[in-house]
Design an enzyme around this catalytic site. Sequence first.
Site, PDB file in Angstrom:
ATOM      1  N   GLU A 135      -5.449   4.131   6.110  1.00 56.21           N
ATOM      2  CA  GLU A 135      -5.147   3.976   4.688  1.00 56.21           C
ATOM      3  C   GLU A 135      -5.584   5.183   3.876  1.00 56.21           C
ATOM      4  OE1 GLU A 135      -6.061   0.774   1.101  1.00 56.21           O
ATOM      5  OE2 GLU A 135      -5.936   0.085   3.170  1.00 56.21           O
ATOM      6  N   SER A 181     -11.306  -0.328   3.257  1.00 55.18           N
ATOM      7  CA  SER A 181     -10.518  -0.593   4.466  1.00 55.18           C
ATOM      8  C   SER A 181      -9.939   0.714   4.996  1.00 55.18           C
ATOM      9  CB  SER A 181      -9.391  -1.582   4.165  1.00 55.18           C
ATOM     10  OG  SER A 181      -9.915  -2.803   3.718  1.00 55.18           O
ATOM     11  N   ARG A 186       0.821  -1.213   0.000  1.00 59.20           N
ATOM     12  CA  ARG A 186       0.000   0.000   0.000  1.00 59.20           C
ATOM     13  C   ARG A 186       0.858   1.268   0.000  1.00 59.20           C
ATOM     14  NH1 ARG A 186      -1.996  -3.607  -1.262  1.00 59.20           N
ATOM     15  NH2 ARG A 186      -3.820  -4.718  -0.527  1.00 59.20           N
TER      16      ARG A 186
END
Length: 351
Positions: free
Chosen positions: A343, A239, A160
């Site tokens: 995130e 998420s 990520r």
Amino acid sequence: MQELHDAPLAPLTTFRLGGPATRLVTATTDDEVIAAVRAADDAGTPLLIIGGGSNLVIGDKGFEGTALRIATRGFAREGTTLTLAAGENWSDAVARTVEAGLAGIECLAGIPGSAGATPIQNVGAYGQEVSTTITEVIAYDRRAGETVTIAGEECGFSYRHSRFKQHPDRFVVLRVRFALEDAGGLSAPLKYPETARALGVEAGDRVPAAIARETVLALRAGKGMVLDDADHDTWSAGSFFTNPILTEAEHAAFLRRVQDRLGTDVAPPAFPAGDGLVKTSAAWLIDRAGFTKGYGAGPARISTKHTLALTNRGAATTEDLLALAREVRDGVREAFGVTLVNEPVTVGVSF
């Protein structure tokens, strides 16, 4: 190029949260994108880049500066090479590659947002990451004042993360090039156990790419991870927290906390993350810390379908959302000694 002043930004995000921008510019060509970026940089005006708005948390006061919405279009395929304009809808592009019989991104179906955002976040799900198929990123380099082509191996991809995320004020992604696979209509080898189980096959097997895509869409929908205006569980950024990656010492300390809290027979998820690192599950941590599906009494709550998604139930503010996020983060840290990292990108607020 469209220009609006005191323009609402909430409708441009999947959270449907955030105040207005001083100025909102919508660019439909690469030249318009570059012109808008240069104008803001030359004037010293703060600049916010918006694609699909699926990974963005904007403060209630909004953004004092120029918000640039990238709405470019372009889907070009030559054999197994695919080039997408930054503004292309990602989920639609995945569907088109599957229809063309190509494999490599079929398990990334249903992920909301634009193609230009995928290399920034190194988007991944269900055993696939875009870093395995991206060969080049064409971007405007704000520091150099020119368009550059960055090879996939120079993008600094990790979990990520990427070079673009590390230097958020330098590059504006214009186009992304992928090398896909012609497997005769079959998917890439399946890597994610949940997907393989749902398909009744073994990890490493291939299935028709269209079936793999449909299965992933069904799995995502069951978790509220496919956008649906009528379903508040999808008024989210997917998420909200990344899965923690721990050193061996951190992981050992974490296991001791788990045993003290839950007993010696409880084993949390653990996956090798390279170089002596271990990745565990943020969803498991959240749930075991007492934050179950549907948690919350206010207008921002944990999804009723998935503990990793924080949601706007229709009347939330950004501060409502962040209060919930802080509560979850602090509760997990107190329970297990692990600090969750958000995130989504935050604008005008701190988490």
